[in-house]
Design a protein around this motif. Sequence first.
Motif, PDB file in Angstrom:
ATOM      1  N   ALA A 172       0.873  -1.174   0.009  1.00 44.02           N
ATOM      2  CA  ALA A 172      -0.077   0.100   0.284  1.00 44.02           C
ATOM      3  C   ALA A 172       0.945   1.212  -0.141  1.00 44.02           C
ATOM      4  O   ALA A 172       0.620   2.336  -0.668  1.00 44.02           O
ATOM      5  N   ILE A 173       1.939   1.264   0.668  1.00 47.03           N
ATOM      6  CA  ILE A 173       2.727   2.330   0.803  1.00 47.03           C
ATOM      7  C   ILE A 173       3.411   2.490  -0.652  1.00 47.03           C
ATOM      8  O   ILE A 173       3.799   3.746  -1.107  1.00 47.03           O
ATOM      9  N   VAL A 174       3.919   1.412  -1.060  1.00 44.80           N
ATOM     10  CA  VAL A 174       4.629   1.786  -2.657  1.00 44.80           C
ATOM     11  C   VAL A 174       3.734   2.024  -3.540  1.00 44.80           C
ATOM     12  O   VAL A 174       4.050   2.978  -4.346  1.00 44.80           O
ATOM     13  N   GLU A 175       2.294   1.811  -3.446  1.00 45.25           N
ATOM     14  CA  GLU A 175       1.237   2.057  -4.547  1.00 45.25           C
ATOM     15  C   GLU A 175       0.945   3.663  -4.288  1.00 45.25           C
ATOM     16  O   GLU A 175       0.994   4.438  -5.279  1.00 45.25           O
ATOM     17  N   PHE A 176       0.901   4.095  -2.952  1.00 45.05           N
ATOM     18  CA  PHE A 176       0.934   5.546  -2.735  1.00 45.05           C
ATOM     19  C   PHE A 176       1.736   6.413  -3.374  1.00 45.05           C
ATOM     20  O   PHE A 176       1.909   7.312  -4.197  1.00 45.05           O
ATOM     21  N   SER A 177       3.150   5.806  -3.210  1.00 47.75           N
ATOM     22  CA  SER A 177       4.350   6.498  -3.846  1.00 47.75           C
ATOM     23  C   SER A 177       4.433   6.548  -5.334  1.00 47.75           C
ATOM     24  O   SER A 177       4.414   7.564  -6.060  1.00 47.75           O
ATOM     25  N   GLN A 178       3.716   5.241  -5.852  1.00 47.50           N
ATOM     26  CA  GLN A 178       3.693   5.453  -7.142  1.00 47.50           C
ATOM     27  C   GLN A 178       2.470   6.197  -7.910  1.00 47.50           C
ATOM     28  O   GLN A 178       2.678   6.672  -9.034  1.00 47.50           O
ATOM     29  N   LEU A 185       1.627   9.028  -6.584  1.00 53.42           N
ATOM     30  CA  LEU A 185       2.202  10.492  -6.727  1.00 53.42           C
ATOM     31  C   LEU A 185       3.075  10.581  -7.574  1.00 53.42           C
ATOM     32  O   LEU A 185       3.105  11.691  -8.418  1.00 53.42           O
ATOM     33  N   ALA A 186       4.206   9.911  -7.855  1.00 55.90           N
ATOM     34  CA  ALA A 186       5.030   9.983  -8.839  1.00 55.90           C
ATOM     35  C   ALA A 186       4.408  10.001 -10.128  1.00 55.90           C
ATOM     36  O   ALA A 186       4.904  10.800 -11.140  1.00 55.90           O
ATOM     37  N   LEU A 187       3.435   9.068 -10.504  1.00 61.23           N
ATOM     38  CA  LEU A 187       2.715   9.023 -11.750  1.00 61.23           C
ATOM     39  C   LEU A 187       2.162  10.432 -12.199  1.00 61.23           C
ATOM     40  O   LEU A 187       1.872  10.946 -13.455  1.00 61.23           O
ATOM     41  N   ASP A 200       7.581  14.345   2.362  1.00 64.12           N
ATOM     42  CA  ASP A 200       7.321  15.641   2.572  1.00 64.12           C
ATOM     43  C   ASP A 200       5.827  16.041   2.145  1.00 64.12           C
ATOM     44  O   ASP A 200       5.371  15.560   0.862  1.00 64.12           O
ATOM     45  N   SER A 201       5.360  16.869   3.009  1.00 65.83           N
ATOM     46  CA  SER A 201       3.948  17.282   2.828  1.00 65.83           C
ATOM     47  C   SER A 201       3.626  17.848   1.605  1.00 65.83           C
ATOM     48  O   SER A 201       2.617  17.887   0.866  1.00 65.83           O
ATOM     49  N   HIS A 202       4.676  18.777   1.140  1.00 66.79           N
ATOM     50  CA  HIS A 202       4.656  19.523   0.125  1.00 66.79           C
ATOM     51  C   HIS A 202       4.321  18.852  -1.248  1.00 66.79           C
ATOM     52  O   HIS A 202       3.714  19.062  -2.109  1.00 66.79           O
ATOM     53  N   PHE A 203       5.285  17.646  -1.253  1.00 65.67           N
ATOM     54  CA  PHE A 203       5.157  16.780  -2.453  1.00 65.67           C
ATOM     55  C   PHE A 203       3.822  15.990  -2.520  1.00 65.67           C
ATOM     56  O   PHE A 203       3.190  15.968  -3.647  1.00 65.67           O
ATOM     57  N   VAL A 204       3.241  15.862  -1.382  1.00 71.09           N
ATOM     58  CA  VAL A 204       2.039  15.151  -1.284  1.00 71.09           C
ATOM     59  C   VAL A 204       0.868  16.105  -1.714  1.00 71.09           C
ATOM     60  O   VAL A 204       0.048  16.023  -2.730  1.00 71.09           O
ATOM     61  N   ILE A 205       0.822  17.346  -1.077  1.00 72.43           N
ATOM     62  CA  ILE A 205      -0.125  18.486  -1.309  1.00 72.43           C
ATOM     63  C   ILE A 205      -0.014  18.923  -3.052  1.00 72.43           C
ATOM     64  O   ILE A 205      -1.147  18.965  -3.488  1.00 72.43           O
ATOM     65  N   LYS A 206       0.845  19.238  -3.401  1.00 72.51           N
ATOM     66  CA  LYS A 206       0.934  19.479  -4.906  1.00 72.51           C
ATOM     67  C   LYS A 206       0.426  18.395  -5.796  1.00 72.51           C
ATOM     68  O   LYS A 206       0.070  18.877  -6.953  1.00 72.51           O
ATOM     69  N   SER A 257      15.111  12.085  -9.105  1.00 75.26           N
ATOM     70  CA  SER A 257      14.146  11.133  -8.793  1.00 75.26           C
ATOM     71  C   SER A 257      13.722  11.494  -7.211  1.00 75.26           C
ATOM     72  O   SER A 257      14.574  12.311  -6.517  1.00 75.26           O
ATOM     73  N   PRO A 258      12.295  11.594  -7.023  1.00 77.36           N
ATOM     74  CA  PRO A 258      11.924  11.766  -5.717  1.00 77.36           C
ATOM     75  C   PRO A 258      12.111  10.501  -4.706  1.00 77.36           C
ATOM     76  O   PRO A 258      11.528  10.575  -3.623  1.00 77.36           O
ATOM     77  N   THR A 259      12.473   9.429  -5.243  1.00 74.09           N
ATOM     78  CA  THR A 259      12.226   8.237  -4.487  1.00 74.09           C
ATOM     79  C   THR A 259      13.824   7.376  -4.331  1.00 74.09           C
ATOM     80  O   THR A 259      13.839   6.132  -4.082  1.00 74.09           O
ATOM     81  N   TYR A 260      14.735   8.332  -4.172  1.00 73.72           N
ATOM     82  CA  TYR A 260      16.201   7.724  -3.910  1.00 73.72           C
ATOM     83  C   TYR A 260      16.398   7.250  -2.284  1.00 73.72           C
ATOM     84  O   TYR A 260      15.805   7.954  -1.419  1.00 73.72           O
ATOM     85  N   LYS A 261      16.867   5.929  -2.083  1.00 74.72           N
ATOM     86  CA  LYS A 261      16.759   5.657  -0.708  1.00 74.72           C
ATOM     87  C   LYS A 261      17.761   5.316  -0.071  1.00 74.72           C
ATOM     88  O   LYS A 261      19.024   4.788  -0.889  1.00 74.72           O
ATOM     89  N   ILE A 262      18.399   5.883   1.007  1.00 70.24           N
ATOM     90  CA  ILE A 262      19.575   5.705   1.803  1.00 70.24           C
ATOM     91  C   ILE A 262      19.094   5.022   2.936  1.00 70.24           C
ATOM     92  O   ILE A 262      18.563   5.558   4.016  1.00 70.24           O
ATOM     93  N   ASN A 263      19.545   3.676   3.436  1.00 76.78           N
ATOM     94  CA  ASN A 263      19.406   2.758   4.549  1.00 76.78           C
ATOM     95  C   ASN A 263      17.752   2.968   4.718  1.00 76.78           C
ATOM     96  O   ASN A 263      17.292   2.954   5.693  1.00 76.78           O
ATOM     97  N   THR A 264      16.860   2.538   3.580  1.00 79.97           N
ATOM     98  CA  THR A 264      15.483   2.744   3.859  1.00 79.97           C
ATOM     99  C   THR A 264      14.869   4.066   3.897  1.00 79.97           C
ATOM    100  O   THR A 264      13.702   4.105   3.735  1.00 79.97           O
TER     101      THR A 264
END
Length: 439
Positions: A70-76, A78-80, A151-157, A421-428
């Motif tokens: 569900a978390i991955v789908e939410f991220s996808q 927003l990115a889409l 980041d709430s801004h990324f979500v809001i926009k 990219s908005p989804t670069y991960k460093i130690n999760t």
Amino acid sequence: MKSFNDFEVQLLHEISSFRRDGIVNLKELLEKIFFSKEKGKALIVQLREQYAIYFLTNKIYNNPVNQKKAIVEFSQLLALLEFLNSNGIISIFRKQHFVKNPMFVLSNDFGDIKIESKKIILNDNGDYTDKPEEIKNAKDEIIYKGIQFNDSHFVIKNVMGNVVISDKILDIINDINPKKEKKPFYKKRIFEVVCGLLLLFISFVWLHTDLNKSNKKIQNSIQKIHQKINQTPVLITNKKTKTHHVKRKFGIDISKWNGNILEDKLPDSIYFVISKATEGLTYIDPKFHINWIESKNKKFKRGAYHYYVIQDNPKKQAIHFWKQIQDINRKDFPPVVDIETSNKNANLKNIESELFIFLNTIESLSGRTPMIYCSYFFANRYLTDKRFAKYPLWVADYISTKSPIIPKVWKKTGWTIWQKSPTYKINTKATDLDIYLEK
């Protein structure tokens, strides 16, 4: 072409179904395709406190596999939306960043919010929340559990405002699932093979019967070619050309939502860190001063940005920003203004003229030419004055692979930093990945 997974393809089809409706309320669209009681998902954004909570039903939340999905789908999702908006496939007309209503809710399960005592009543059934991470029913049973998301801004926009969907979305869908056309018999493989063999046989017979004649012609042709080569002058240039080498350096941009990410062991490839400093007239990112000092201590090239609020006084915003970054030095990036939020009623001339006030003020205070962060779509729509080309560009483009798409104003001057990219991960821990052109 960008590749899409099965979930994203499904979203594309569902979004496409709204394209004939003209201007569509983004809240209603998202509630139909994602945030619904049936799907067990909801979103609440606390606009004044500046955080977003992604809610899942107990069935999803308590199952680690389902929760992660569900978390991955939410991220996808927003990115889409960001991809479609940045490439002009949809146009999101965002509402004001700060609105009178302190809470924004996405869910077809909730509506007509009322505040009673210390409870926020979400619907007529009596479902309510009295803690940021829980939603309960009228019997005080927990029915949703929440996750603070990015980041709430990324979500809001990506989730607030209205949207117009272009027919270009059909081109993407057709590219993913092209219609198979029935080939005529003369285009079929077996026909092509038979014709090829037949031509080969005819050629062999012709060559065999007229070999001497052909050889003579070939020899004459070769001689003529050699004569032409011998008569053609060879041009040699000794002109020296100056080559300017440009190195690409990798970095990240962070805010309070990334936690104590600088305490982690960062990859050796990370060369710079840009931290959110301020927003609007009074807000200071709680992690800024820690990130600012830590970036310097760890020898990163560092930078700081201000999230520009279009409705606020530009000169006062610049002064507020400068007060937090007065120890900036020549090794640091110049001050950065992040401008990305607008709405369909925004006045183009006001946006540009007031942004120039901010830029001139911060340049006067710092003695540095500030940098502008924005997306290709936003810049082409709202930043059309050629004078903006004076300012270095930090452009957001999550789709391109080799170089970002450049807004019209900066076509000649190019980009300085690319948020790739908005989804670069460093130690999760998720953050943004950026590329800097070091000259």
